[in-house]
Write a protein that holds these residues in place. Structure first.
Motif, mmCIF file in Angstrom:
data_model
loop_
_atom_site.group_PDB
_atom_site.id
_atom_site.type_symbol
_atom_site.label_atom_id
_atom_site.label_comp_id
_atom_site.label_asym_id
_atom_site.label_seq_id
_atom_site.Cartn_x
_atom_site.Cartn_y
_atom_site.Cartn_z
ATOM 1 N N GLU A 256 0.810 -1.220 0.000
ATOM 2 C CA GLU A 256 0.000 0.000 0.000
ATOM 3 C C GLU A 256 0.844 1.270 0.000
ATOM 4 O O GLU A 256 0.576 2.203 -0.756
ATOM 5 C CB GLU A 256 -0.911 0.014 1.231
ATOM 6 N N ARG A 257 1.867 1.295 0.850
ATOM 7 C CA ARG A 257 2.580 2.553 1.095
ATOM 8 C C ARG A 257 3.930 2.651 0.379
ATOM 9 O O ARG A 257 4.418 3.773 0.182
ATOM 10 C CB ARG A 257 2.815 2.718 2.592
ATOM 11 N N ALA A 258 4.537 1.530 0.024
ATOM 12 C CA ALA A 258 5.846 1.594 -0.610
ATOM 13 C C ALA A 258 5.770 1.586 -2.126
ATOM 14 O O ALA A 258 6.777 1.851 -2.782
ATOM 15 C CB ALA A 258 6.719 0.433 -0.129
ATOM 16 N N TRP A 328 9.573 7.754 1.612
ATOM 17 C CA TRP A 328 9.312 6.518 2.351
ATOM 18 C C TRP A 328 8.611 6.771 3.687
ATOM 19 O O TRP A 328 8.367 5.827 4.451
ATOM 20 C CB TRP A 328 10.629 5.776 2.610
ATOM 21 N N TRP A 329 8.292 8.014 3.984
ATOM 22 C CA TRP A 329 7.688 8.320 5.267
ATOM 23 C C TRP A 329 6.308 7.687 5.457
ATOM 24 O O TRP A 329 5.974 7.263 6.583
ATOM 25 C CB TRP A 329 7.612 9.823 5.474
ATOM 26 N N PRO A 330 5.450 7.597 4.425
ATOM 27 C CA PRO A 330 4.160 6.917 4.657
ATOM 28 C C PRO A 330 4.306 5.496 5.170
ATOM 29 O O PRO A 330 3.533 5.069 6.037
ATOM 30 C CB PRO A 330 3.506 6.954 3.263
ATOM 31 N N SER A 334 3.235 4.461 9.052
ATOM 32 C CA SER A 334 2.207 3.430 9.195
ATOM 33 C C SER A 334 2.691 2.284 10.065
ATOM 34 O O SER A 334 1.921 1.726 10.860
ATOM 35 C CB SER A 334 1.797 2.907 7.816
ATOM 36 N N VAL A 335 3.954 1.912 9.938
ATOM 37 C CA VAL A 335 4.506 0.860 10.789
ATOM 38 C C VAL A 335 4.551 1.321 12.247
ATOM 39 O O VAL A 335 4.332 0.520 13.172
ATOM 40 C CB VAL A 335 5.896 0.442 10.287
ATOM 41 N N LEU A 336 4.805 2.604 12.469
ATOM 42 C CA LEU A 336 4.842 3.123 13.838
ATOM 43 C C LEU A 336 3.498 2.983 14.546
ATOM 44 O O LEU A 336 3.447 2.938 15.782
ATOM 45 C CB LEU A 336 5.268 4.592 13.828
ATOM 46 N N LEU A 337 2.419 2.936 13.793
ATOM 47 C CA LEU A 337 1.095 2.828 14.407
ATOM 48 C C LEU A 337 0.787 1.426 14.917
ATOM 49 O O LEU A 337 -0.143 1.248 15.715
ATOM 50 C CB LEU A 337 0.018 3.240 13.396
ATOM 51 N N LEU A 338 1.526 0.422 14.474
ATOM 52 C CA LEU A 338 1.177 -0.956 14.811
ATOM 53 C C LEU A 338 1.326 -1.242 16.300
ATOM 54 O O LEU A 338 0.463 -1.896 16.901
ATOM 55 C CB LEU A 338 2.044 -1.926 14.007
ATOM 56 N N LEU A 339 2.407 -0.791 16.905
ATOM 57 C CA LEU A 339 2.632 -1.096 18.324
ATOM 58 C C LEU A 339 1.538 -0.523 19.219
ATOM 59 O O LEU A 339 0.944 -1.262 20.022
ATOM 60 C CB LEU A 339 4.010 -0.599 18.758
ATOM 61 N N PRO A 340 1.214 0.776 19.156
ATOM 62 C CA PRO A 340 0.115 1.250 20.022
ATOM 63 C C PRO A 340 -1.222 0.613 19.686
ATOM 64 O O PRO A 340 -2.040 0.383 20.582
ATOM 65 C CB PRO A 340 0.094 2.769 19.777
ATOM 66 N N LEU A 341 -1.465 0.310 18.417
ATOM 67 C CA LEU A 341 -2.722 -0.347 18.068
ATOM 68 C C LEU A 341 -2.827 -1.718 18.731
ATOM 69 O O LEU A 341 -3.872 -2.071 19.308
ATOM 70 C CB LEU A 341 -2.820 -0.499 16.553
ATOM 71 N N LEU A 342 -1.761 -2.494 18.658
ATOM 72 C CA LEU A 342 -1.778 -3.815 19.279
ATOM 73 C C LEU A 342 -1.949 -3.724 20.788
ATOM 74 O O LEU A 342 -2.675 -4.524 21.398
ATOM 75 C CB LEU A 342 -0.495 -4.566 18.934
ATOM 76 N N LEU A 343 -1.290 -2.757 21.409
ATOM 77 C CA LEU A 343 -1.444 -2.587 22.855
ATOM 78 C C LEU A 343 -2.881 -2.223 23.218
ATOM 79 O O LEU A 343 -3.426 -2.713 24.224
ATOM 80 C CB LEU A 343 -0.484 -1.513 23.355
ATOM 81 N N PHE A 373 4.746 12.927 4.957
ATOM 82 C CA PHE A 373 5.769 13.598 5.758
ATOM 83 C C PHE A 373 5.172 14.854 6.384
ATOM 84 O O PHE A 373 5.212 15.946 5.809
ATOM 85 C CB PHE A 373 6.955 13.941 4.856
ATOM 86 N N SER A 374 4.623 14.714 7.589
ATOM 87 C CA SER A 374 3.883 15.807 8.217
ATOM 88 C C SER A 374 3.884 15.637 9.727
ATOM 89 O O SER A 374 4.074 14.534 10.245
ATOM 90 C CB SER A 374 2.431 15.826 7.714
ATOM 91 N N PRO A 375 3.649 16.736 10.451
ATOM 92 C CA PRO A 375 3.509 16.612 11.912
ATOM 93 C C PRO A 375 2.329 15.751 12.324
ATOM 94 O O PRO A 375 2.378 15.090 13.370
ATOM 95 C CB PRO A 375 3.330 18.072 12.370
ATOM 96 N N GLN A 376 1.259 15.729 11.507
ATOM 97 C CA GLN A 376 0.093 14.944 11.865
ATOM 98 C C GLN A 376 0.408 13.457 11.944
ATOM 99 O O GLN A 376 -0.136 12.740 12.795
ATOM 100 C CB GLN A 376 -1.022 15.182 10.845
ATOM 101 N N SER A 377 1.285 12.963 11.091
ATOM 102 C CA SER A 377 1.601 11.534 11.098
ATOM 103 C C SER A 377 2.243 11.114 12.415
ATOM 104 O O SER A 377 1.892 10.069 12.978
ATOM 105 C CB SER A 377 2.521 11.201 9.922
#
Length: 773
Positions: A256-258, A328-330, A334-343, A373-377
């Protein structure tokens, strides 16, 4: 009357009396292992010699004095005593001619048995009585020893044992079990192979109104379908470890992102190029500046968290600017979101099916595009991190012991909230309403997180961000409560054209489907309504923000994004059969603990088999597949607007390389690369952002009106007119000016003596206003 048993007989256990045995009568001997049951119920042994009749066992008449005999000697005697039913003695070991010396040497069990029989033959032959008969029909229990177990020796003249020819008699090989356990790798590898092939055979040089959708090779869609089907059949099998589901989600994010990062030679999104310019300013100036130096761009210096961190990263990596990696920031965000989502999801359930299906739906439902590539991400990832800490460490279910070390978690919470507050304007507001909603419940009636967030947010707004808020506060107050205006997209943001409308509806249907599935999950899974109520509040809490502000006509998209973590959880519950919660799992473990034998039993993973056509299997798969495929047009359908070819980038770079300080750049809109390049020394004017009446004046007489607007620039500064491919695409697809009107403006400027051509290529044109004589 039965005589007393001798010590030798007492050393051998008596067989249990059968239904035909009475006191003083003989007991029926158990059928030998090699016997076959005949039609009349009697056991016919496989002895080649015929048996005339079943004779009763010899009565026990031995009155020899008591003698202490070991169990080993008794076993030897039993092996060589004559058969009481036939009267025949077994052949001595030397008479066995069917086994070769090599075979005897290679079979230690047989050799030991023959040696035992030869040693005890003489002693046992003189003691034929009841004890020997009992031992022949009911073997004694051997004591634990190093002696091998006795085996039956074939009679003299019998044929050797035939070799094994039936493969079913062999022990199962190890590789089928390993292959069955690793079968989910097959769809993964196939999907990756199809994706790689698609990226190598996709041409993005001529995108149309459908963006990347129409340019992708068909194998890309086949790869997504294979990946989705493999994920569904893997995640539904509870015996599969969670690592397979994680692998599928990671491959989904890569596809999706790469894909865009591999296909496009330059970074997407004009806003990403703008953020790169802000980072460049921090690196150049070495500090923050106010509105007196930067004008409207000073707002980024008042929320500098993301940009300061990226400036440090640029220096750490030793690259020229953030454009070297922001394509490559998207994928990274997106990978950074996986850990808090799983928790967050594991706070309410350990059902891997529910957890990973929710993660999958979150990934395909997050089409809004705020992962660039944004502060929102980064702020969104931190937002989920705060929710994970609050949901796992500030609940009341843990009791007093669950709150040990809460000061440490409060410190961590303060750090995360501070990082959010100094990086983004909207995310702290979303976080406050969510934490307040959680604090109103009985389970999370702890106001520490909400109060901490409010205090840090207000402290920043009343200090560093006060200049911007003072200027923007009147408009913000007027927009409160005006939900219609806050939701309305406004001029310049209305999809126009077949491709733009189709991709816009695909995005709407995708978001609407996720929300409807979430509603169905709430209704269908009654246990989740109570056990996962906090996630339901997380999904509903952002809705009041519609009444707060329009946020540049983007509030509806931001609300959808912040609702998605909770909505994806309940949407996944709608696609699955009965799901489990942590409370239900704990109750099941307390009432029915697994036995040691069950725990020790090896797990055998069967090979995959297509299930029978059932509603609960195939319909959810089709829904999941439709959502996964719909993500592509929702996310990449506007790539004609967001992609800037290298020649367009080179044209704009040529402009800023030669523009003197205090120069002015006039363009139709800001949708071009490097639009804010060197904004601290070059001014910009985008006439489509101006009043509609002024835009109509420019359309009627382009060269005259533009020359008048640009005439205020004093030498040595210059005034430039820039019209690029990206500006044309954005104006056409968002309902501003069509191609004919933009071509007319370009021709008017080109034919006017007030303008001089500086550069031109297939990416656009660049003119400069000639100085007045």
């Amino acid at each position: 009357m039965r005589p007393p048993a001798t010590p030798r007989e007492r050393s051998v256990p008596e067989p249990a009396p059968g239904p035909e045995a009475t006191d003083g009568s003989h007991r029926a001997a158990p059928t030998p292992p090699d016997a076959q049951v005949t039609a009349d119920g009697t056991g016919a042994t496989s002895d080649p010699a015929p048996r005339a009749a079943q004779e009763p066992p010899t009565p026990a008449a031995s009155l020899e004095p008591p003698t202490t005999v070991s169990r080993k000697q008794a076993a030897k005697a039993a092996a060589t005593s004559p058969d009481p039913t036939t009267g025949r003695s077994p052949q001595p070991p030397a008479a066995t001619a069917t086994q070769s010396p090599a075979a005897t040497a290679s079979d230690p069990v047989t050799a030991a048995s023959q040696e035992s029989a030869a040693t005890a033959s003489e002693e046992a032959s003189v003691r034929p009585g009841r004890a020997a008969t009992a031992r022949a029909h009911h073997p004694t229990t051997r004591e634990p020893s190093t002696a091998p177990a006795p085996t039956t020796t074939e009679p003299s003249g019998s044929a050797p044992e035939p070799p094994v020819t039936d493969l079913s008699d062999l022990a199962p090989a190890a590789w089928p079990a390993r292959a069955a356990a690793a079968w989910p790798a097959l769809p993964l590898l196939v999907a990756l192979a199809l994706w790689v092939y698609a990226t190598r055979h996709t041409d993005v040089s001529a995108l149309d109104d459908f963006g990347l959708v129409s340019a992708l090779h068909p194998t890309f869609w086949a790869g997504l379908a294979v990946l989705t089907a493999g994920f569904w059949f893997t995640v539904r099998d509870r015996r599969r470890p969670g690592a397979w589901s994680l692998a599928y989600v990671l491959v989904l994010l890569v596809m999706e992102r790469a894909t865009q990062a591999l296909l496009y030679p330059t970074p997407l999104y004009a806003w990403a190029w703008k953020h790169d310019a802000v980072i460049d300013h921090l690196l150049t100036s070495g500090g923050l500046q106010g509105a007196d130096r930067l004008g409207d761009m000073a707002v980024y210096d008042q929320w500098p968290g993301f940009f300061a961190a990226q400036a440090a990263l640029v220096r750490l990596l030793g690259v020229d600017n953030a454009a070297m990696y922001m394509a490559w920031w998207p994928l990274v965000s997106s990978v950074l979101l996986l850990l808090p989502l799983l928790l967050i999801y594991r706070t309410f359930t350990e059902d891997r099916r529910l957890i990973w299906t929710a993660v999958w739906l979150f990934c395909v439902g997050n089409w809004v595009g705020q992962d660039y590539f944004s502060p929102q991400s980064v702020a969104f990832a931190l937002h989920l991190g705060v929710l994970a800490v609050v949901l796992r460490r500030y609940g009341r279910s843990g009791g007093p012991h669950g709150r040990q070390g809460q000061a440490v978690w409060t410190v961590l919470l303060s750090v995360l909230v501070t990082a959010i507050v100094v990086s983004h304007q909207l995310t702290p507001g979303m976080l406050v309403v969510t934490l307040v909603a959680l604090a109103l419940t009985r389970r999370y009636r702890d106001w520490v997180p909400a109060v901490t967030t409010v205090v840090i947010f207000l402290a920043w707004c009343l200090t560093a961000a006060l200049p911007f808020l003072s200027a923007a506060m009147p408009d913000m107050i007027r927009s409160i409560g005006d939900i219609g205006a806050n939701v309305e997209t406004g001029y310049g943001t209305t999809p126009t054209g077949t491709g733009a409308v189709a991709t816009s509806w695909a995005a709407r249907l995708l978001s609407g489907s996720v929300l409807l599935l979430a509603l169905a999950g709430v209704v269908r899974q009654r246990v989740l309504r109570h056990r996962a109520l906090p996630l339901l509040l997380v999904a509903a809490a952002p809705l009041p923000m519609f009444a707060a502000s329009s946020y540049g006509s983007e509030m509806i998209f931001r609300v959808l994004m912040f609702m998605l973590p909770g909505a994806a959880f309940f949407a996944a519950a709608a696609l699955l059969p009965k799901v489990r919660t942590l409370a239900a799992d704990a109750a099941a473990r307390d009432t029915a603990p697994p036995s040691p034998a069950t725990r020790a039993r090896p797990r055998r993973v069967p090979l995959p088999a297509l299930p029978r056509p059932r509603f609960g299997v195939w319909v959810p798969l089709l829904v999941l597949l439709a959502g996964t495929l719909a993500f592509v047009p929702s996310y990449s359908g506007k790539d004609r607007v967001n992609y800037f070819p290298p020649r367009e980038v080179a044209l704009v770079q040529q402009l800023f390389d030669q523009a003197p300080d205090d120069s002015l750049v006039v363009a139709a809109n800001r949708n071009y690369p490097l639009a804010y390049e060197q904004y601290w020394r070059v001014d910009h004017y985008w006439f489509l952002d101006d009043d509609r009446r002024h835009v109509d004046e420019i359309v009627r007489d382009p060269a005259t009106v533009l020359a008048r607007d640009m005439a205020a620039v004093e030498p040595p500064a210059r005034a430039y007119f820039l019209l690029t491919r990206g500006q044309t695409a954005n104006s056409e697809m968002n309902g501003q000016l069509d191609r004919a009107q933009l071509d007319r403006i370009r021709e008017s400027v080109a034919s006017s003596p007030a303008f001089e051509l500086v550069a031109e290529n297939d990416g656009g044109v660049l003119y400069v206003l000639t100085p007045a004589s």
